[in-house]
Write a protein that holds these residues in place. Sequence first.
Motif, PDB file in Angstrom:
ATOM      1  N   LYS A 101       0.846  -1.193   0.000  1.00  0.00           N
ATOM      2  CA  LYS A 101       0.000   0.000   0.000  1.00  0.00           C
ATOM      3  C   LYS A 101       0.881   1.242   0.000  1.00  0.00           C
ATOM      4  O   LYS A 101       1.950   1.250   0.630  1.00  0.00           O
ATOM      5  CB  LYS A 101      -0.892   0.039   1.244  1.00  0.00           C
ATOM      6  CG  LYS A 101      -2.011  -0.956   1.264  1.00  0.00           C
ATOM      7  CD  LYS A 101      -2.848  -0.710   2.523  1.00  0.00           C
ATOM      8  CE  LYS A 101      -3.936  -1.723   2.678  1.00  0.00           C
ATOM      9  NZ  LYS A 101      -4.683  -1.500   3.927  1.00  0.00           N
ATOM     10  N   ALA A 102       0.435   2.275  -0.663  1.00  0.00           N
ATOM     11  CA  ALA A 102       1.171   3.535  -0.687  1.00  0.00           C
ATOM     12  C   ALA A 102       1.177   4.156   0.705  1.00  0.00           C
ATOM     13  O   ALA A 102       0.240   3.961   1.487  1.00  0.00           O
ATOM     14  CB  ALA A 102       0.529   4.487  -1.690  1.00  0.00           C
ATOM     15  N   LYS A 103       2.211   4.921   0.989  1.00  0.00           N
ATOM     16  CA  LYS A 103       2.296   5.591   2.293  1.00  0.00           C
ATOM     17  C   LYS A 103       1.095   6.502   2.515  1.00  0.00           C
ATOM     18  O   LYS A 103       0.591   6.609   3.629  1.00  0.00           O
ATOM     19  CB  LYS A 103       3.601   6.379   2.393  1.00  0.00           C
ATOM     20  CG  LYS A 103       4.807   5.511   2.573  1.00  0.00           C
ATOM     21  CD  LYS A 103       6.076   6.323   2.743  1.00  0.00           C
ATOM     22  CE  LYS A 103       7.270   5.384   2.866  1.00  0.00           C
ATOM     23  NZ  LYS A 103       8.526   6.103   2.955  1.00  0.00           N
ATOM     24  N   LYS A 104       0.622   7.156   1.447  1.00  0.00           N
ATOM     25  CA  LYS A 104      -0.526   8.058   1.592  1.00  0.00           C
ATOM     26  C   LYS A 104      -1.806   7.304   1.940  1.00  0.00           C
ATOM     27  O   LYS A 104      -2.776   7.886   2.401  1.00  0.00           O
ATOM     28  CB  LYS A 104      -0.718   8.905   0.336  1.00  0.00           C
ATOM     29  CG  LYS A 104      -1.085   8.127  -0.911  1.00  0.00           C
ATOM     30  CD  LYS A 104      -1.180   9.046  -2.114  1.00  0.00           C
ATOM     31  CE  LYS A 104      -1.470   8.228  -3.364  1.00  0.00           C
ATOM     32  NZ  LYS A 104      -1.440   9.051  -4.559  1.00  0.00           N
ATOM     33  N   GLU A 105      -1.806   5.967   1.715  1.00  0.00           N
ATOM     34  CA  GLU A 105      -2.938   5.112   2.082  1.00  0.00           C
ATOM     35  C   GLU A 105      -2.707   4.445   3.442  1.00  0.00           C
ATOM     36  O   GLU A 105      -3.426   3.532   3.822  1.00  0.00           O
ATOM     37  CB  GLU A 105      -3.157   4.033   1.022  1.00  0.00           C
ATOM     38  CG  GLU A 105      -3.549   4.564  -0.340  1.00  0.00           C
ATOM     39  CD  GLU A 105      -3.596   3.473  -1.408  1.00  0.00           C
ATOM     40  OE1 GLU A 105      -3.432   2.276  -1.080  1.00  0.00           O
ATOM     41  OE2 GLU A 105      -3.780   3.830  -2.578  1.00  0.00           O
ATOM     42  N   GLY A 106      -1.672   4.866   4.123  1.00  0.00           N
ATOM     43  CA  GLY A 106      -1.381   4.314   5.446  1.00  0.00           C
ATOM     44  C   GLY A 106      -0.301   3.251   5.461  1.00  0.00           C
ATOM     45  O   GLY A 106       0.043   2.722   6.513  1.00  0.00           O
ATOM     46  N   GLY A 107       0.229   2.888   4.288  1.00  0.00           N
ATOM     47  CA  GLY A 107       1.274   1.873   4.216  1.00  0.00           C
ATOM     48  C   GLY A 107       0.752   0.481   4.525  1.00  0.00           C
ATOM     49  O   GLY A 107      -0.447   0.243   4.546  1.00  0.00           O
ATOM     50  N   GLY A 108       1.656  -0.441   4.749  1.00  0.00           N
ATOM     51  CA  GLY A 108       1.283  -1.822   5.047  1.00  0.00           C
ATOM     52  C   GLY A 108       1.084  -2.633   3.777  1.00  0.00           C
ATOM     53  O   GLY A 108       1.599  -2.288   2.720  1.00  0.00           O
ATOM     54  N   TRP A 109       0.316  -3.682   3.914  1.00  0.00           N
ATOM     55  CA  TRP A 109       0.154  -4.649   2.827  1.00  0.00           C
ATOM     56  C   TRP A 109      -1.326  -4.935   2.592  1.00  0.00           C
ATOM     57  O   TRP A 109      -2.079  -5.155   3.530  1.00  0.00           O
ATOM     58  CB  TRP A 109       0.889  -5.940   3.158  1.00  0.00           C
ATOM     59  CG  TRP A 109       2.336  -5.704   3.416  1.00  0.00           C
ATOM     60  CD1 TRP A 109       2.928  -5.505   4.628  1.00  0.00           C
ATOM     61  CD2 TRP A 109       3.376  -5.592   2.454  1.00  0.00           C
ATOM     62  NE1 TRP A 109       4.276  -5.286   4.462  1.00  0.00           N
ATOM     63  CE2 TRP A 109       4.580  -5.334   3.132  1.00  0.00           C
ATOM     64  CE3 TRP A 109       3.408  -5.695   1.058  1.00  0.00           C
ATOM     65  CZ2 TRP A 109       5.798  -5.176   2.490  1.00  0.00           C
ATOM     66  CZ3 TRP A 109       4.630  -5.527   0.413  1.00  0.00           C
ATOM     67  CH2 TRP A 109       5.802  -5.280   1.120  1.00  0.00           C
ATOM     68  N   GLU A 110      -1.717  -4.976   1.327  1.00  0.00           N
ATOM     69  CA  GLU A 110      -3.067  -5.344   0.920  1.00  0.00           C
ATOM     70  C   GLU A 110      -3.046  -6.829   0.561  1.00  0.00           C
ATOM     71  O   GLU A 110      -2.188  -7.271  -0.176  1.00  0.00           O
ATOM     72  CB  GLU A 110      -3.441  -4.499  -0.300  1.00  0.00           C
ATOM     73  CG  GLU A 110      -4.836  -4.694  -0.808  1.00  0.00           C
ATOM     74  CD  GLU A 110      -5.096  -3.794  -1.998  1.00  0.00           C
ATOM     75  OE1 GLU A 110      -5.663  -4.301  -2.993  1.00  0.00           O
ATOM     76  OE2 GLU A 110      -4.731  -2.606  -1.964  1.00  0.00           O
ATOM     77  N   ILE A 111      -3.990  -7.583   1.093  1.00  0.00           N
ATOM     78  CA  ILE A 111      -4.021  -9.047   0.931  1.00  0.00           C
ATOM     79  C   ILE A 111      -5.206  -9.452   0.050  1.00  0.00           C
ATOM     80  O   ILE A 111      -6.313  -8.972   0.237  1.00  0.00           O
ATOM     81  CB  ILE A 111      -4.166  -9.748   2.309  1.00  0.00           C
ATOM     82  CG1 ILE A 111      -3.078  -9.295   3.276  1.00  0.00           C
ATOM     83  CG2 ILE A 111      -4.207 -11.254   2.161  1.00  0.00           C
ATOM     84  CD1 ILE A 111      -1.678  -9.698   2.899  1.00  0.00           C
TER      85      ILE A 111
END
Length: 114
Positions: A101-111
């Motif tokens: 996920k983009a940093k502007k979307e909060g980062g992390g991972w989309e599963i």
Amino acid sequence: MKKAMYALGRLKTGQMNKTEQEYNHYLKLLQSANEVMWFKFEGMKFRLADNTFYTPDFAVMNKNNEIELHEVKGFWMDDARVKIKIASDLYPFKFIAVKKKAKKEGGGWEIEEF
């Protein structure tokens, strides 16, 4: 309108790109928290048809001792999505697509599970 630029060619077998390196680090954190028991980069290879194979980015054993196959993507090319769908139909494992996920979307991972 700017057109996206993609690198030509692929990395050598066994060599991680930047996104895979970040996910490898994330899996190490999960392993230290006992959420992941074991993982290996390009640890399994699946035959989909004659002369057609699929190698998920990571083979992962979760805390329930179940094997999952994780495919790490920055973006999807059509052939990669087709291969993971075929593999999930042929083999009795959980196939998971992981997208950063983009940093502007909060980062992390989309599963996404297949």
